[in-house]
Design an enzyme around this catalytic site. Structure first.
Site, PDB file in Angstrom:
ATOM      1  N   ASP A   6      -4.588  -6.734  -1.072  1.00 22.43           N
ATOM      2  CA  ASP A   6      -3.408  -6.466  -0.779  1.00 22.43           C
ATOM      3  C   ASP A   6      -2.701  -8.387  -0.179  1.00 22.43           C
ATOM      4  OD1 ASP A   6      -0.810  -5.073   0.844  1.00 22.43           O
ATOM      5  OD2 ASP A   6      -1.596  -6.067   1.433  1.00 22.43           O
ATOM      6  N   LYS A  10       0.734  -9.321  -2.821  1.00 17.10           N
ATOM      7  CA  LYS A  10       1.989 -10.066  -2.381  1.00 17.10           C
ATOM      8  C   LYS A  10       2.518 -11.418  -2.917  1.00 17.10           C
ATOM      9  CE  LYS A  10       1.557  -7.652   1.896  1.00 17.10           C
ATOM     10  NZ  LYS A  10       0.911  -6.830   3.606  1.00 17.10           N
TER      11      LYS A  10
END
Length: 234
Positions: A6, A10
Site C-alpha cells: 500500500d 501511495k
C-alpha cells in the site's frame, strides 16, 4: 501493510505529483517488515532510534529515488513519533524547508471522510467531462534510480564465533566494499555455543556494495548468522 504494498502505491502517486515525473508502482523498491525481530526494536531503542516503515522519494542528481522499507530514525525525528492510527507525510522544499502533515489514517470516521471525498471528486469529473483538477505535465527526463545505487547508512546484526580475530575478518570484508564502520557493540554472549551477537552501525555506503558484503559475510566460517540489517535515515 506488512509487505509495504500500500505504501509503495501511495509513494508512486506522491512522487509523480511532487517531481512531475512518471513513477509507477513497479518502479518503487519495496521491502516489508517481515524480517524484523523483537531484538531489532530493542537494540534500536538502546541506540537512540525508532524503527518505522518509511516510503521515501527524493530528487537528486537528475534522478528520482523511490523506495519503501523499514528504517532506523532518530527518536527525536518528527516521523519517529508517529504512532497508532496516525499517518504522516514529510515534504521538504527548496525555500520552505521540511513540512510535516499528520492525521488519522485508519478508523471509521477517517475512512468515511476519504471515501466521500473520492465520490465528490469523481462526481465533479463526470459533470465536467474530464478531470476537475488538471494533471501535471510530466517530464520523462529524470529516471528512477536503481536501488543498487542508493547511498545510506546501515544497522547490521550478526551472530559470530566468540573468539579473537572475528571483528578483523568482518572489518576486512566491509572495508573491501568501501563500507566504513561507525560503531560496533557486542550485545549477547552464548557461552555454551561459544557464540556472540554483534551490532554494527555503518557510515554511508552504496546498496550494491552492502549487499555484496552481506553475501561474503555469510560465507565466513566465524559468522554463524547474518541476523538482520536495517537502513538508517534522518
Amino acid at each position: 501493510d506488512i509487505q509495504g504494498t500500500d505504501a509503495a502505491y501511495k509513494l508512486a502517486i506522491l512522487a509523480t505529483l511532487a517531481f512531475h515525473t512518471q513513477v509507477r508502482p513497479e518502479d518503487v523498491y519495496r521491502e516489508g517488515i517481515e524480517r524484523l525481530a523483537s531484538r531489532d526494536f530493542r537494540y534500536a531503542q538502546e541506540l537512540g532510534y525508532a524503527i518505522k516503515l518509511l516510503a521515501i522519494a527524493k530528487a537528486e542528481d537528475g534522478a528520482i529515488q523511490a523506495r519503501v522499507h523499514p528504517v532506523f530514525l532518530p527518536q527525536d525525528y518528527p516521523l519517529a513519533k508517529v504512532d497508532g492510527v496516525f499517518n504522516a507525510v514529510q515534504v521538504e522544499g527548496d525555500l520552505v524547508g521540511p513540512l510535516l502533515f499528520q492525521g488519522q489514517g485508519a478508523g471509521a470516521l477517517p475512512t468515511a471522510s476519504a471515501v466521500v471525498a473520492d465520490i465528490i471528486h469523481a462526481a465533479k469529473d463526470i459533470r465536467q467531462g474530464g478531470p476537475a483538477t488538471p494533471l501535471p505535465l510530466l517530464n520523462d527526463s529524470r529516471p528512477v534510480r536503481p536501488m543498487a545505487e542508493v547511498m545510506t547508512r546501515y544497522y547490521l546484526r550478526l551472530g559470530v564465533a566468540d573468539q579473537p580475530g572475528v571483528l578483523a575478518q568482518i572489518a576486512q570484508i566491509l572495508g573491501e566494499q568501501q563500507i566504513s564502520i561507525a560503531s560496533v557493540i557486542q550485545k549477547e554472549v552464548y557461552e555454551e555455543a561459544q557464540t556472540a551477537e554483534l551490532v554494527i552501525m555503518t557510515h554511508q555506503a552504496r546498496e550494491d556494495a552492502f549487499q555484496e558484503a552481506l553475501r561474503r559475510l555469510a560465507l565466513l566460517p566465524v559468522v554463524s548468522e547474518v541476523g538482520n540489517y536495517v537502513r538508517v535515515e534522518g
